[in-house]
Design a protein around this motif. Structure first.
Motif, PDB file in Angstrom:
ATOM      1  N   ARG A  70      -2.216   7.614  -9.379  1.00 38.55           N
ATOM      2  CA  ARG A  70      -1.973   7.967  -7.963  1.00 38.55           C
ATOM      3  C   ARG A  70      -2.685   7.298  -6.997  1.00 38.55           C
ATOM      4  O   ARG A  70      -2.102   7.125  -5.842  1.00 38.55           O
ATOM      5  CB  ARG A  70      -2.327   9.495  -7.716  1.00 38.55           C
ATOM      6  N   MET A  71      -3.909   6.755  -7.263  1.00 36.26           N
ATOM      7  CA  MET A  71      -4.420   6.012  -6.174  1.00 36.26           C
ATOM      8  C   MET A  71      -3.962   4.619  -6.032  1.00 36.26           C
ATOM      9  O   MET A  71      -3.782   4.212  -4.750  1.00 36.26           O
ATOM     10  CB  MET A  71      -6.150   5.757  -6.771  1.00 36.26           C
ATOM     11  N   VAL A  72      -3.582   4.027  -7.152  1.00 39.42           N
ATOM     12  CA  VAL A  72      -2.545   2.719  -6.875  1.00 39.42           C
ATOM     13  C   VAL A  72      -1.394   2.884  -6.236  1.00 39.42           C
ATOM     14  O   VAL A  72      -1.289   2.145  -5.358  1.00 39.42           O
ATOM     15  CB  VAL A  72      -2.416   2.323  -8.350  1.00 39.42           C
ATOM     16  N   SER A  73      -0.712   4.089  -6.366  1.00 41.72           N
ATOM     17  CA  SER A  73       0.339   4.223  -5.444  1.00 41.72           C
ATOM     18  C   SER A  73       0.116   4.380  -4.154  1.00 41.72           C
ATOM     19  O   SER A  73       0.653   4.109  -3.019  1.00 41.72           O
ATOM     20  CB  SER A  73       1.180   5.589  -6.257  1.00 41.72           C
ATOM     21  N   ASN A  74      -0.918   5.501  -3.799  1.00 39.21           N
ATOM     22  CA  ASN A  74      -1.295   5.609  -2.474  1.00 39.21           C
ATOM     23  C   ASN A  74      -1.784   4.492  -1.657  1.00 39.21           C
ATOM     24  O   ASN A  74      -1.636   4.346  -0.538  1.00 39.21           O
ATOM     25  CB  ASN A  74      -2.421   6.873  -2.408  1.00 39.21           C
ATOM     26  N   THR A  75      -2.537   3.721  -2.345  1.00 39.25           N
ATOM     27  CA  THR A  75      -3.046   2.159  -2.011  1.00 39.25           C
ATOM     28  C   THR A  75      -2.106   1.661  -1.389  1.00 39.25           C
ATOM     29  O   THR A  75      -1.974   0.843  -0.513  1.00 39.25           O
ATOM     30  CB  THR A  75      -3.975   1.628  -2.838  1.00 39.25           C
ATOM     31  N   ALA A  76      -1.038   1.186  -2.099  1.00 36.18           N
ATOM     32  CA  ALA A  76       0.133   0.455  -1.995  1.00 36.18           C
ATOM     33  C   ALA A  76       0.879   1.008  -0.649  1.00 36.18           C
ATOM     34  O   ALA A  76       1.308   0.398  -0.006  1.00 36.18           O
ATOM     35  CB  ALA A  76       1.152   0.269  -3.227  1.00 36.18           C
ATOM     36  N   LYS A  77       0.810   2.292  -0.756  1.00 37.73           N
ATOM     37  CA  LYS A  77       1.755   2.941   0.678  1.00 37.73           C
ATOM     38  C   LYS A  77       0.859   2.653   1.570  1.00 37.73           C
ATOM     39  O   LYS A  77       1.286   2.357   2.668  1.00 37.73           O
ATOM     40  CB  LYS A  77       1.814   4.435   0.536  1.00 37.73           C
ATOM     41  N   SER A  78      -0.308   2.831   1.558  1.00 38.64           N
ATOM     42  CA  SER A  78      -1.355   2.639   2.726  1.00 38.64           C
ATOM     43  C   SER A  78      -1.373   1.079   3.229  1.00 38.64           C
ATOM     44  O   SER A  78      -1.304   1.114   4.423  1.00 38.64           O
ATOM     45  CB  SER A  78      -2.696   3.064   2.358  1.00 38.64           C
ATOM     46  N   LEU A  79      -1.235   0.163   2.212  1.00 30.34           N
ATOM     47  CA  LEU A  79      -1.258  -1.315   2.686  1.00 30.34           C
ATOM     48  C   LEU A  79       0.135  -1.443   3.374  1.00 30.34           C
ATOM     49  O   LEU A  79       0.010  -2.487   4.340  1.00 30.34           O
ATOM     50  CB  LEU A  79      -1.425  -2.049   1.497  1.00 30.34           C
ATOM     51  N   ALA A  80       1.190  -0.902   2.873  1.00 30.04           N
ATOM     52  CA  ALA A  80       2.402  -1.316   3.382  1.00 30.04           C
ATOM     53  C   ALA A  80       2.660  -0.653   4.794  1.00 30.04           C
ATOM     54  O   ALA A  80       2.888  -1.205   5.794  1.00 30.04           O
ATOM     55  CB  ALA A  80       3.585  -0.303   2.587  1.00 30.04           C
ATOM     56  N   ILE A  81       1.708   0.377   5.355  1.00 28.13           N
ATOM     57  CA  ILE A  81       1.622   1.104   6.354  1.00 28.13           C
ATOM     58  C   ILE A  81       0.945   0.262   7.419  1.00 28.13           C
ATOM     59  O   ILE A  81       1.208  -0.039   8.513  1.00 28.13           O
ATOM     60  CB  ILE A  81       1.311   2.636   6.237  1.00 28.13           C
ATOM     61  N   GLN A  82      -0.157  -0.276   6.753  1.00 29.17           N
ATOM     62  CA  GLN A  82      -0.821  -0.947   7.626  1.00 29.17           C
ATOM     63  C   GLN A  82      -0.499  -2.341   7.967  1.00 29.17           C
ATOM     64  O   GLN A  82      -0.697  -3.014   9.413  1.00 29.17           O
ATOM     65  CB  GLN A  82      -2.065  -1.326   6.809  1.00 29.17           C
ATOM     66  N   LYS A  83       0.516  -2.898   7.035  1.00 29.71           N
ATOM     67  CA  LYS A  83       1.071  -4.220   7.484  1.00 29.71           C
ATOM     68  C   LYS A  83       2.173  -3.976   8.463  1.00 29.71           C
ATOM     69  O   LYS A  83       2.386  -4.668   9.618  1.00 29.71           O
ATOM     70  CB  LYS A  83       1.522  -4.902   6.065  1.00 29.71           C
ATOM     71  N   LEU A  84       2.830  -2.667   8.546  1.00 31.43           N
ATOM     72  CA  LEU A  84       3.782  -2.772   9.232  1.00 31.43           C
ATOM     73  C   LEU A  84       3.243  -2.392  10.828  1.00 31.43           C
ATOM     74  O   LEU A  84       3.973  -3.016  11.745  1.00 31.43           O
ATOM     75  CB  LEU A  84       4.670  -1.233   9.013  1.00 31.43           C
ATOM     76  N   CYS A  85       2.266  -1.466  10.740  1.00 29.47           N
ATOM     77  CA  CYS A  85       1.315  -1.148  12.052  1.00 29.47           C
ATOM     78  C   CYS A  85       0.918  -2.701  12.705  1.00 29.47           C
ATOM     79  O   CYS A  85       1.060  -2.676  14.063  1.00 29.47           O
ATOM     80  CB  CYS A  85       0.208  -0.179  11.986  1.00 29.47           C
ATOM     81  N   LYS A  86       0.472  -3.489  11.862  1.00 34.72           N
ATOM     82  CA  LYS A  86      -0.084  -4.952  12.299  1.00 34.72           C
ATOM     83  C   LYS A  86       1.032  -5.701  12.774  1.00 34.72           C
ATOM     84  O   LYS A  86       1.057  -6.341  13.824  1.00 34.72           O
ATOM     85  CB  LYS A  86      -0.709  -5.625  11.279  1.00 34.72           C
ATOM     86  N   ASP A  87       1.929  -5.632  12.149  1.00 35.41           N
ATOM     87  CA  ASP A  87       3.246  -6.160  12.739  1.00 35.41           C
ATOM     88  C   ASP A  87       3.776  -5.847  13.990  1.00 35.41           C
ATOM     89  O   ASP A  87       4.159  -6.573  14.812  1.00 35.41           O
ATOM     90  CB  ASP A  87       4.549  -6.339  11.454  1.00 35.41           C
ATOM     91  N   ASP A  88       3.796  -4.597  13.867  1.00 39.50           N
ATOM     92  CA  ASP A  88       4.349  -3.893  15.076  1.00 39.50           C
ATOM     93  C   ASP A  88       3.494  -4.238  16.611  1.00 39.50           C
ATOM     94  O   ASP A  88       4.118  -4.432  17.567  1.00 39.50           O
ATOM     95  CB  ASP A  88       4.696  -2.435  15.229  1.00 39.50           C
ATOM     96  N   LEU A  89       2.115  -4.289  16.126  1.00 38.48           N
ATOM     97  CA  LEU A  89       1.101  -4.383  17.279  1.00 38.48           C
ATOM     98  C   LEU A  89       1.101  -5.944  17.710  1.00 38.48           C
ATOM     99  O   LEU A  89       1.206  -6.052  18.816  1.00 38.48           O
ATOM    100  CB  LEU A  89      -0.175  -3.877  16.575  1.00 38.48           C
ATOM    101  N   SER A  90       1.440  -6.583  16.859  1.00 39.07           N
ATOM    102  CA  SER A  90       1.447  -8.104  17.078  1.00 39.07           C
ATOM    103  C   SER A  90       2.679  -8.442  18.185  1.00 39.07           C
ATOM    104  O   SER A  90       2.713  -9.089  19.251  1.00 39.07           O
ATOM    105  CB  SER A  90       1.723  -9.059  15.731  1.00 39.07           C
ATOM    106  N   PHE A  91       3.804  -7.825  17.711  1.00 38.53           N
ATOM    107  CA  PHE A  91       5.184  -7.646  18.400  1.00 38.53           C
ATOM    108  C   PHE A  91       4.940  -7.512  19.685  1.00 38.53           C
ATOM    109  O   PHE A  91       5.208  -8.006  20.984  1.00 38.53           O
ATOM    110  CB  PHE A  91       6.115  -7.219  17.798  1.00 38.53           C
TER     111      PHE A  91
END
Length: 103
Positions: A70-91
Protein backbone atom coordinates in the motif's frame (compact mmCIF):
# COMPACT_ATOMS: atom_id res chain seq x y z
CA UNK A 1 0.08 -16.40 -8.41
CA UNK A 2 2.08 -13.69 -6.67
CA UNK A 3 -0.56 -10.99 -6.56
CA UNK A 4 -1.87 -10.08 -3.10
CA UNK A 5 0.95 -12.07 -1.48
CA UNK A 6 0.38 -10.36 1.88
CA UNK A 7 -3.19 -11.65 2.02
CA UNK A 8 -2.03 -15.13 1.04
CA UNK A 9 0.58 -15.16 3.82
CA UNK A 10 -2.08 -14.10 6.31
CA UNK A 11 -4.40 -16.85 5.06
CA UNK A 12 -1.58 -19.39 5.36
CA UNK A 13 -1.03 -18.30 8.98
CA UNK A 14 -4.71 -18.88 9.75
CA UNK A 15 -4.76 -22.27 8.02
CA UNK A 16 -1.60 -23.43 9.82
CA UNK A 17 -3.07 -22.27 13.12
CA UNK A 18 -6.20 -24.33 12.46
CA UNK A 19 -4.20 -27.40 11.43
CA UNK A 20 -1.95 -27.09 14.48
CA UNK A 21 -4.94 -26.72 16.79
CA UNK A 22 -6.74 -29.69 15.25
CA UNK A 23 -3.60 -31.85 15.41
CA UNK A 24 -3.06 -30.96 19.07
CA UNK A 25 -6.64 -31.85 19.95
CA UNK A 26 -6.48 -35.13 18.01
CA UNK A 27 -3.19 -36.04 19.68
CA UNK A 28 -4.72 -35.18 23.04
CA UNK A 29 -7.66 -37.51 22.34
CA UNK A 30 -5.27 -40.31 21.30
CA UNK A 31 -3.34 -39.83 24.54
CA UNK A 32 -6.57 -39.86 26.56
CA UNK A 33 -7.58 -43.15 24.93
CA UNK A 34 -4.16 -44.62 25.73
CA UNK A 35 -4.64 -43.67 29.39
CA UNK A 36 -2.15 -40.80 29.43
CA UNK A 37 -4.87 -38.57 30.82
CA UNK A 38 -2.82 -35.69 32.20
CA UNK A 39 -0.56 -35.46 29.14
CA UNK A 40 -3.62 -35.69 26.85
CA UNK A 41 -5.37 -32.84 28.66
CA UNK A 42 -2.17 -30.75 28.54
CA UNK A 43 -1.87 -31.32 24.78
CA UNK A 44 -5.53 -30.42 24.27
CA UNK A 45 -5.20 -27.18 26.25
CA UNK A 46 -1.68 -25.98 25.50
CA UNK A 47 -1.34 -27.17 21.87
CA UNK A 48 -4.00 -24.91 20.33
CA UNK A 49 -2.78 -21.98 22.41
CA UNK A 50 0.81 -22.42 21.20
CA UNK A 51 -0.39 -22.86 17.62
CA UNK A 52 -2.36 -19.63 17.87
CA UNK A 53 0.57 -17.72 19.39
CA UNK A 54 2.96 -19.18 16.80
CA UNK A 55 0.78 -17.92 13.96
CA UNK A 56 1.23 -14.31 15.12
CA UNK A 57 4.67 -14.01 13.50
CA UNK A 58 3.56 -15.30 10.10
CA UNK A 59 0.33 -13.28 10.18
CA UNK A 60 2.25 -10.16 11.22
CA UNK A 61 4.67 -10.65 8.34
CA UNK A 62 1.75 -10.93 5.91
CA UNK A 63 0.28 -7.74 7.34
CA UNK A 64 3.66 -6.02 6.97
CA UNK A 65 3.87 -7.07 3.30
CA UNK A 66 0.32 -5.79 2.67
CA UNK A 67 1.11 -2.44 4.26
CA UNK A 68 4.36 -2.06 2.32
CA UNK A 69 2.47 -2.75 -0.93
CA UNK A 70 0.00 0.00 0.00
CA UNK A 71 2.84 2.40 0.84
CA UNK A 72 4.50 1.77 -2.55
CA UNK A 73 1.21 2.40 -4.34
CA UNK A 74 0.49 5.57 -2.34
CA UNK A 75 4.03 6.86 -2.87
CA UNK A 76 3.78 6.35 -6.63
CA UNK A 77 0.47 8.22 -6.70
CA UNK A 78 1.91 11.01 -4.57
CA UNK A 79 4.94 11.39 -6.83
CA UNK A 80 2.71 11.50 -9.91
CA UNK A 81 0.59 14.23 -8.32
CA UNK A 82 3.70 16.20 -7.32
CA UNK A 83 5.08 15.98 -10.85
CA UNK A 84 1.76 17.06 -12.30
CA UNK A 85 1.55 20.04 -9.93
CA UNK A 86 5.15 21.02 -10.66
CA UNK A 87 4.55 20.87 -14.41
CA UNK A 88 1.36 22.95 -14.09
CA UNK A 89 3.09 25.51 -11.87
CA UNK A 90 5.99 25.82 -14.32
CA UNK A 91 3.51 26.36 -17.17
CA UNK A 92 1.66 29.05 -15.20
CA UNK A 93 4.85 30.87 -14.23
CA UNK A 94 6.16 30.81 -17.80
CA UNK A 95 2.92 32.28 -19.15
CA UNK A 96 2.46 35.06 -16.62
CA UNK A 97 2.37 38.50 -18.22
CA UNK A 98 5.59 40.30 -17.56
CA UNK A 99 5.39 43.38 -15.34
CA UNK A 100 7.35 46.35 -16.56
CA UNK A 101 8.61 49.07 -14.32
CA UNK A 102 6.91 52.33 -15.43
CA UNK A 103 9.16 54.71 -13.48
Amino acid sequence: MFSNIGGKIKMLAMVLCGIGSAASILLGIVLLVNEAIIVGIIFMLIGPLLSWIGSFILYGFGHLVENSDRMVSNTAKSLAIQKLCKDDLSFIIENLPSQKDDT
